[in-house]
Design a protein around this motif. Structure first.
Motif, mmCIF file in Angstrom:
data_model
loop_
_atom_site.group_PDB
_atom_site.id
_atom_site.type_symbol
_atom_site.label_atom_id
_atom_site.label_comp_id
_atom_site.label_asym_id
_atom_site.label_seq_id
_atom_site.Cartn_x
_atom_site.Cartn_y
_atom_site.Cartn_z
ATOM 1 N N GLN A 63 9.848 -5.011 -9.830
ATOM 2 C CA GLN A 63 9.147 -6.296 -9.748
ATOM 3 C C GLN A 63 8.915 -6.737 -8.300
ATOM 4 O O GLN A 63 7.817 -7.189 -7.943
ATOM 5 C CB GLN A 63 9.936 -7.363 -10.495
ATOM 6 C CG GLN A 63 10.034 -7.101 -11.986
ATOM 7 C CD GLN A 63 10.829 -8.174 -12.681
ATOM 8 O OE1 GLN A 63 10.316 -9.238 -13.012
ATOM 9 N NE2 GLN A 63 12.111 -7.917 -12.883
ATOM 10 N N LEU A 64 9.938 -6.610 -7.461
ATOM 11 C CA LEU A 64 9.793 -7.067 -6.078
ATOM 12 C C LEU A 64 8.862 -6.153 -5.288
ATOM 13 O O LEU A 64 8.112 -6.616 -4.424
ATOM 14 C CB LEU A 64 11.159 -7.174 -5.409
ATOM 15 C CG LEU A 64 12.104 -8.226 -5.992
ATOM 16 C CD1 LEU A 64 13.378 -8.337 -5.152
ATOM 17 C CD2 LEU A 64 11.436 -9.586 -6.098
ATOM 18 N N ALA A 65 8.903 -4.857 -5.578
ATOM 19 C CA ALA A 65 8.001 -3.932 -4.892
ATOM 20 C C ALA A 65 6.551 -4.174 -5.293
ATOM 21 O O ALA A 65 5.643 -4.139 -4.450
ATOM 22 C CB ALA A 65 8.407 -2.491 -5.185
ATOM 23 N N LYS A 66 6.320 -4.408 -6.573
ATOM 24 C CA LYS A 66 4.950 -4.698 -7.026
ATOM 25 C C LYS A 66 4.459 -6.011 -6.422
ATOM 26 O O LYS A 66 3.294 -6.122 -6.022
ATOM 27 C CB LYS A 66 4.892 -4.758 -8.552
ATOM 28 C CG LYS A 66 5.065 -3.419 -9.246
ATOM 29 C CD LYS A 66 4.039 -2.386 -8.793
ATOM 30 C CE LYS A 66 2.616 -2.779 -9.165
ATOM 31 N NZ LYS A 66 1.618 -1.762 -8.713
ATOM 32 N N ASP A 67 5.338 -6.999 -6.348
ATOM 33 C CA ASP A 67 4.951 -8.273 -5.734
ATOM 34 C C ASP A 67 4.580 -8.092 -4.267
ATOM 35 O O ASP A 67 3.742 -8.825 -3.744
ATOM 36 C CB ASP A 67 6.100 -9.284 -5.869
ATOM 37 C CG ASP A 67 5.730 -10.644 -5.323
ATOM 38 O OD1 ASP A 67 4.828 -11.304 -5.889
ATOM 39 O OD2 ASP A 67 6.327 -11.061 -4.304
ATOM 40 N N ALA A 68 5.195 -7.091 -3.619
ATOM 41 C CA ALA A 68 4.909 -6.817 -2.212
ATOM 42 C C ALA A 68 3.696 -5.916 -2.023
ATOM 43 O O ALA A 68 3.338 -5.586 -0.887
ATOM 44 C CB ALA A 68 6.135 -6.182 -1.555
ATOM 45 N N GLY A 69 3.066 -5.486 -3.122
ATOM 46 C CA GLY A 69 1.844 -4.700 -3.007
ATOM 47 C C GLY A 69 2.035 -3.202 -2.955
ATOM 48 O O GLY A 69 1.133 -2.470 -2.535
ATOM 49 N N ALA A 70 3.193 -2.699 -3.411
ATOM 50 C CA ALA A 70 3.463 -1.261 -3.404
ATOM 51 C C ALA A 70 3.073 -0.628 -4.733
ATOM 52 O O ALA A 70 2.959 -1.294 -5.759
ATOM 53 C CB ALA A 70 4.944 -0.998 -3.123
ATOM 54 N N GLY A 86 0.787 -1.224 0.000
ATOM 55 C CA GLY A 86 0.000 0.000 0.000
ATOM 56 C C GLY A 86 0.818 1.272 0.000
ATOM 57 O O GLY A 86 0.268 2.359 -0.219
ATOM 58 N N GLU A 87 2.132 1.173 0.223
ATOM 59 C CA GLU A 87 2.983 2.358 0.206
ATOM 60 C C GLU A 87 3.432 2.675 -1.222
ATOM 61 O O GLU A 87 3.317 1.853 -2.131
ATOM 62 C CB GLU A 87 4.203 2.158 1.108
ATOM 63 C CG GLU A 87 3.867 2.125 2.587
ATOM 64 C CD GLU A 87 5.088 2.184 3.469
ATOM 65 O OE1 GLU A 87 5.025 2.843 4.533
ATOM 66 O OE2 GLU A 87 6.124 1.560 3.113
ATOM 67 N N THR A 88 3.964 3.892 -1.383
ATOM 68 C CA THR A 88 4.477 4.328 -2.681
ATOM 69 C C THR A 88 5.992 4.368 -2.644
ATOM 70 O O THR A 88 6.595 4.989 -1.767
ATOM 71 C CB THR A 88 3.943 5.725 -3.036
ATOM 72 O OG1 THR A 88 2.524 5.666 -3.190
ATOM 73 C CG2 THR A 88 4.550 6.232 -4.339
ATOM 74 N N LEU A 89 6.602 3.693 -3.617
ATOM 75 C CA LEU A 89 8.059 3.658 -3.765
ATOM 76 C C LEU A 89 8.443 4.466 -4.997
ATOM 77 O O LEU A 89 7.899 4.266 -6.083
ATOM 78 C CB LEU A 89 8.535 2.212 -3.929
ATOM 79 C CG LEU A 89 9.990 2.004 -4.390
ATOM 80 C CD1 LEU A 89 10.976 2.484 -3.327
ATOM 81 C CD2 LEU A 89 10.245 0.535 -4.724
ATOM 82 N N ALA A 92 -0.135 15.072 -3.496
ATOM 83 C CA ALA A 92 0.637 15.938 -2.588
ATOM 84 C C ALA A 92 1.145 15.202 -1.351
ATOM 85 O O ALA A 92 1.822 15.799 -0.504
ATOM 86 C CB ALA A 92 -0.169 17.163 -2.169
ATOM 87 N N LYS A 93 0.868 13.922 -1.231
ATOM 88 C CA LYS A 93 1.322 13.162 -0.051
ATOM 89 C C LYS A 93 2.827 12.929 -0.075
ATOM 90 O O LYS A 93 3.496 12.988 0.957
ATOM 91 C CB LYS A 93 0.585 11.825 0.007
ATOM 92 C CG LYS A 93 1.057 10.866 1.098
ATOM 93 C CD LYS A 93 0.233 9.595 1.075
ATOM 94 C CE LYS A 93 0.747 8.574 2.098
ATOM 95 N NZ LYS A 93 2.012 7.949 1.685
ATOM 96 N N GLY A 94 3.386 12.606 -1.245
ATOM 97 C CA GLY A 94 4.796 12.272 -1.353
ATOM 98 C C GLY A 94 5.023 10.772 -1.329
ATOM 99 O O GLY A 94 4.100 9.979 -1.115
ATOM 100 N N ALA A 95 6.265 10.384 -1.534
ATOM 101 C CA ALA A 95 6.635 8.968 -1.576
ATOM 102 C C ALA A 95 6.987 8.475 -0.179
ATOM 103 O O ALA A 95 7.668 9.159 0.590
ATOM 104 C CB ALA A 95 7.818 8.758 -2.512
ATOM 105 N N ASP A 96 6.529 7.282 0.142
ATOM 106 C CA ASP A 96 6.853 6.696 1.443
ATOM 107 C C ASP A 96 8.299 6.230 1.498
ATOM 108 O O ASP A 96 8.939 6.270 2.551
ATOM 109 C CB ASP A 96 5.927 5.509 1.721
ATOM 110 C CG ASP A 96 4.467 5.913 1.749
ATOM 111 O OD1 ASP A 96 4.068 6.607 2.694
ATOM 112 O OD2 ASP A 96 3.733 5.548 0.802
#
Length: 329
Positions: A162-169, A144-147, A210-214
Motif C-alpha cells: 500500500q505505501l509503495a503504491k501510494d508513492a508511485g512504485a 516509477g521504480e519497481t519494488l 529483463a531490467k530487474g527490480a530497483d
C-alpha cells in the motif's frame, strides 16, 4: 486503578506452550513517557523468534514480549507535550506489549483517529515503521521504480504494498498460493509470483523486461541471496529484514559490483531511541493522510482474546494466515 496487571512471558524457549501468564506491577511512566492502557497488541514474527530463543529483547528492556500496542493514554509524564490522558494512540515498543499496561517514550507514539477501530490499530506501528524505515529511509524507493516484496501477504508485505503504491512504485510480490497473490493484488500489487510453482528469477525478468527490480524487500535471507542479486536492476538495493531461509550464504561480489548494487541489512527493535523517534515521525507523516481518508487498510484478518494467546501463536505458526493478527488485552 489496581496496582497490578496481567501479562505474559516466555517461561523458556520453545513452542506456544511456553507462554506463561503472570501478574506484574503496572509500570510507572518516566517523565518523557506515557502509560498506555492497552486495548490490543499485534503478533509479529519477531515475537515468535523471541519465543524460540533466537531474538532476545535488547539489554535493559522488559522480559514481557510484544513490539506494538494500541490503547488509551492513562497517565502522562511531566515532560510530555502533544498528548493527553484519554488520547487514542498506537505505540512502537522494544518489548512489553503482552500486557494490560505499558509505558513508552512519547516520541514513539502514533496518533490514532477516533474513527479508526482501536483494536485493529494494534497491527499498525511495527509493520508501518518497519516498512517506512526499510523501503523509504534505507531503500530510497522512488516513484516509477519497481519494488519486489518477498512474502507479500504477511503483515509487513500488506503494508509495504500500500505505501509503495501510494508513492508511485510498481509492486511485484511473491507468495505461496494463488489465494495469497489475489489478496496482495486486492491491496494494489501489480503482479504476483507463486514461488512454489514458478521460477521466481525468470518471472521477475519477464515482468521487468529483463531490467530487474530497483528495490527488493526480503524476509528470507540466505536462501534467496544469490537469486536476489541476479534479480536486481543496475543500481538496485536489496534490503534484508528477516532470516527465515538462513543467515549464511555466499555473496557473489562480481555480480554486486557489476550492478553497482547495495545489500542492506537492518533491524528495528534494537535501534537507539533517537533513531526510532525519527522513524516514527516519518511513518506518521506518510500514513496520517491515508488513515484520515480511510485509504489505508490495516489488514487485521484475525483477532484473539488475551486468554487465547497460546492459540494465537499456534495460528501464526501454522503459516496459513494473511495480513495481521492482533490480541485484545
Amino acid at each position: 486503578m489496581s496496582n497490578t496487571m496481567k501479562s505474559y512471558i516466555y517461561a523458556s524457549a520453545g513452542g506456544p506452550e511456553v507462554l506463561e501468564s503472570q501478574t506484574r506491577p503496572i509500570p510507572e511512566p518516566a517523565d518523557h513517557e506515557v502509560l498506555i492502557k492497552v486495548a490490543a497488541f499485534g503478533l509479529n514474527r519477531a515475537d515468535v523468534q523471541q519465543r524460540k530463543g533466537v531474538y532476545p529483547p535488547p539489554p535493559g528492556e522488559s522480559d514481557i514480549p510484544g513490539l506494538e500496542v494500541s490503547g488509551v493514554i492513562a497517565r502522562v509524564g511531566k515532560q510530555v507535550t502533544g498528548f493527553a490522558e484519554g488520547d487514542h494512540v498506537a505505540a512502537l515498543l522494544a518489548s512489553g506489549g503482552y500486557a494490560q499496561y505499558v509505558s513508552v517514550d512519547a516520541s514513539h507514539l502514533l496518533d490514532i483517529p477516533e474513527q479508526l477501530d482501536l483494536v485493529e490499530a494494534a497491527g499498525l506501528p511495527e509493520v508501518a515503521s518497519t516498512v517506512v524505515s526499510n523501503i523509504f529511509l534505507e531503500g530510497q524507493l522512488q516513484a516509477g521504480e519497481t519494488l519486489l516484496i518477498h512474502g507479500g501477504s504477511g503483515g509487513i508485505g500488506s503494508m509495504a504494498i500500500q505505501l509503495a503504491k501510494d508513492a508511485g512504485a510498481t509492486v511485484i510480490v511473491t507468495a505461496s498460493s494463488e489465494e495469497k497473490i489475489d489478496y496482495c493484488k486486492s491491496l494494489g500489487a501489480d503482479e504476483g509470483i507463486n514461488y512454489r510453482e514458478e521460477d521466481v528469477l525468470q518471472r521477475i525478468r519477464e515482468l521487468t523486461d529483463a531490467k530487474g527490480a530497483d528495490l527488493i524487500l526480503d524476509v528470507v535471507g540466505a536462501k534467496y541471496l544469490a537469486m536476489n542479486l541476479k534479480a536486481l536492476a543496475v543500481g538496485g538495493r536489496l534490503v534484508i529484514i528477516g532470516l527465515q531461509g538462513g543467515a549464511k550464504a555466499e555473496l557473489d561480489l562480481g555480480t554486486l559490483m557489476g550492478k553497482r548494487a547495495r545489500v542492506i541489512g537492518t533491524t528495528l527493535r534494537a535501534r537507539p531511541a533517537a533513531e526510532k523517534t525519527a522513524i516514527v515521525a516519518e511513518t506518521a507523516q506518510r500514513i496520517a493522510p491515508l488513515l484520515g481518508s480511510g485509504k489505508l487498510h490495516l489488514n487485521v484478518t484475525k483477532k484473539f482474546d488475551f486468554e487465547d494467546l497460546i492459540s494465537a501463536h499456534e495460528y501464526f505458526d501454522s503459516g496459513t494466515h494473511v495480513g495481521k493478527i492482533v490480541v485484545r488485552a
